[in-house]
Design an enzyme around this catalytic site. Structure first.
Site, PDB file in Angstrom:
ATOM      1  N   GLY A  28       0.773  -1.238   0.000  1.00 31.63           N
ATOM      2  CA  GLY A  28       0.000   0.000   0.000  1.00 31.63           C
ATOM      3  C   GLY A  28       0.801   1.283   0.000  1.00 31.63           C
ATOM      4  N   GLU A  84       4.991  -5.936   1.837  1.00 34.18           N
ATOM      5  CA  GLU A  84       4.453  -6.440   0.566  1.00 34.18           C
ATOM      6  C   GLU A  84       4.223  -5.296  -0.420  1.00 34.18           C
ATOM      7  OE1 GLU A  84       0.790  -8.313   1.689  1.00 34.18           O
ATOM      8  OE2 GLU A  84       1.780  -9.975   2.696  1.00 34.18           O
ATOM      9  N   PRO A  85       5.264  -4.546  -0.771  1.00 35.46           N
ATOM     10  CA  PRO A  85       5.052  -3.395  -1.647  1.00 35.46           C
ATOM     11  C   PRO A  85       4.805  -3.816  -3.090  1.00 35.46           C
ATOM     12  CG  PRO A  85       7.379  -3.730  -1.255  1.00 35.46           C
ATOM     13  CD  PRO A  85       6.674  -4.754  -0.429  1.00 35.46           C
ATOM     14  N   TYR A 137     -11.681   3.276 -10.882  1.00 35.02           N
ATOM     15  CA  TYR A 137     -11.470   3.979  -9.599  1.00 35.02           C
ATOM     16  C   TYR A 137     -11.442   5.509  -9.779  1.00 35.02           C
ATOM     17  CZ  TYR A 137      -9.122  -0.574  -8.987  1.00 35.02           C
ATOM     18  OH  TYR A 137      -8.787  -1.904  -8.985  1.00 35.02           O
ATOM     19  N   CYS A 167     -16.768   0.574 -26.462  1.00 38.51           N
ATOM     20  CA  CYS A 167     -18.174   0.997 -26.468  1.00 38.51           C
ATOM     21  C   CYS A 167     -18.741   1.086 -25.055  1.00 38.51           C
ATOM     22  CB  CYS A 167     -18.997   0.033 -27.306  1.00 38.51           C
ATOM     23  SG  CYS A 167     -18.448   0.052 -28.998  1.00 38.51           S
ATOM     24  N   GLU A 168     -18.193   1.953 -24.267  1.00 41.29           N
ATOM     25  CA  GLU A 168     -18.653   2.194 -22.899  1.00 41.29           C
ATOM     26  C   GLU A 168     -18.383   3.665 -22.614  1.00 41.29           C
ATOM     27  OE1 GLU A 168     -19.230  -0.161 -20.093  1.00 41.29           O
ATOM     28  OE2 GLU A 168     -18.816  -2.024 -21.165  1.00 41.29           O
ATOM     29  N   TYR A 181      -0.924  -2.223 -11.846  1.00 40.40           N
ATOM     30  CA  TYR A 181      -2.351  -2.441 -12.111  1.00 40.40           C
ATOM     31  C   TYR A 181      -2.748  -1.915 -13.492  1.00 40.40           C
ATOM     32  CZ  TYR A 181      -1.804  -3.311  -7.192  1.00 40.40           C
ATOM     33  OH  TYR A 181      -1.342  -3.798  -5.999  1.00 40.40           O
TER      34      TYR A 181
END
Ligand code: LLP
Length: 435
Positions: free
Chosen positions: A240, A274-275, A317, A356-357, A385
């Site tokens: 995180g 846990e980076p 997000y 198409c969104e 990500y």
């Protein structure tokens, strides 16, 4: 921050001019900087060296084998969350004793795979999962180790709701109030030994404070558990740590370290980190070509050849990614990556993809230099990500991944073809149905 910098209005990855590179590899393309990736790992390690933590790079953030290998070669462990990620960690040559396996839904096959590989810890997400892992280990005649993931009920208010994990009533971990009962029931299990506590409160966490709150709660718990006769020798504080989506947005690694180290040192605990994104996000960009310009009402749209199928973070997000042409007039060279750059001649622009969104939007009403069909845009801080969350939606092939090292570049995943896209569908076979 990273090694994607402008020189005389031209964007470079380390010593490679992005336009020259793209002339060879085409668009869209993910481009990574080796120096950024490895120096982030090194600097994070340096910041925490006083407590010599086990750093388990979170593969889910960016899992290309070649990048995982670079980190494994430097001694990094891996945080995995599926059998597939464990397989990658094995192929990358990671030290299995430095692998932690998280995830709320580990299947029997994945658990066996982890036990066989002799990973460091299973991060336990529920009582039911613990019982299953212990039973499988017993059947295999093996012993494995576990860290109980406790949910400390701590969050950073700036973290997006979809990536907040440390609050009560998320699906992750076991409520910290139930931890003592957990150890009473399972603390002396001989097949799966719970000897560690795991936290992961969400990501990104933009200040050290939420870690401090969560770690304090975990330490009180560890004291109580030790007083009750349980052995707890490790504390995994999860991932995180933030990345610089905007210049200077993330705290320095030393800031996290200065807040965390005094809490955990000399406590007889091995510390695990846990980076993910703090190592990989700024190590990658997504380069795309402008296809068309159009207006809609008073708005100006720039339509590019990549979209939510290759980088879903803005759609999912509302994430900010700085976007800028790879070649600009030197007066429009961005001194800072920010939502509202203060430079001459910028126009409010919506950057959109072809899907198409209506959510296939990278930027809304962003001040940007005017561009033309054929110009290249860089979408920054896309290393984490990005490619790992890509899909084939609208039957679009995956882009290539390219690794820049100094003045050299290597394709580390080639562009997918249409044939590959439909290949698995062409292998039909009748299914034997037993009743
Ligand atoms: N450890 C655990 C148990 C995790 O669940 C995660 C991320 C990490 C470590 C690594 O977090 P990092 O250091 O990379 O922030 N797709 C979202 C992020 C999802 C994070 C999931 N878990 C995004 O694009 O922001």
């Amino acid at each position: 921050m990273d090694d994607f910098q402008y020189r005389n209005g031209q964007l470079f990855a380390e010593e490679v001019n992005i336009n020259d590179l793209v002339a060879s590899v085409g668009t869209p393309a993910y481009i990574y900087s080796k120096r950024t990736l490895t120096s982030h790992y090194d600097r994070l390690t340096e910041a925490f060296k006083e407590i010599d933590p086990i750093i388990c790079y979170s593969i889910k953030s960016c899992s290309n084998l070649h990048l995982c290998k670079l980190l494994a070669e430097r001694g990094s462990g891996m945080d995995v969350v599926s059998g597939g990620e464990l397989y990658r960690a094995q192929l990358a040559g990671a030290d299995m004793s430095k692998v932690v396996f998280a995830g709320v839904g580990k299947t029997d096959a994945e658990i066996k795979q982890g036990i066989d590989a002799q990973i460091g810890y299973f991060n336990i997400e529920s009582e039911a999962e613990f019982e299953n892992i212990a039973a499988i280990a017993q059947k295999m005649g093996k012993t494995t180790h576990a860290a109980l993931r406790v949910n400390p009920d701590v969050a950073d208010p700036r973290t997006h709701a979809k990536t907040t994990t440390g609050k009560k009533e998320t699906k992750f971990g076991v409520d910290i109030e139930r931890a003592k009962q957990f150890f009473k029931s399972y603390g002396h299990n001989p097949h799966c030994r719970p000897t560690a506590i795991h936290l992961h409160i969400g990501s990104p966490i933009y200040s050290p404070e939420p870690y401090v709150q969560a770690i304090k709660k975990a330490l009180l718990l560890i004291n109580d558990l030790r007083a009750d006769g349980f052995t707890i020798d490790a504390l995994d504080i999860g991932g995180g740590f933030a990345a610089d989506y905007e210049t200077g947005q993330s705290p320095a690694w030393t800031e996290y370290a200065q807040a965390i180290i005094p809490l955990v040192k000399d406590k007889g605990l091995k510390i695990i980190l846990e980076p993910g994104r703090t190592i990989s996000a700024n190590a990658g960009i997504l380069v795309t070509e402008v296809q068309y310009l159009k207006t809609g009402g008073s708005k100006k749209f720039v339509i590019v050849d990549t979209g939510m199928h290759h980088l879903i973070r803005p759609a999912m997000y509302e994430a900010f990614h700085f976007i800028w042409p790879t070649q600009v007039d030197p007066t429009q060279q961005p001194a800072k990556r920010t939502e509202s750059p203060d430079l001459p001649g910028l126009e409010l622009t919506d950057v959109v993809g072809p899907v198409c969104e209506s959510s296939d939007v990278f930027a809304k009403q962003r001040p940007m230099p005017p561009v033309q069909r054929g110009d290249l845009l860089a979408i920054f801080t896309a290393g984490a990500y990005g490619m790992v969350m890509a899909s084939h939606y609208n039957t679009n092939p995956f882009p290539p991944e390219v690794l820049v090292d100094g003045d050299q570049a290597t394709i580390i995943r080639r562009r997918e073809t249409y044939e590959e896209l439909v290949e698995a569908e062409q292998q039909t076979q009748p299914v034997a149905i037993y009743s």
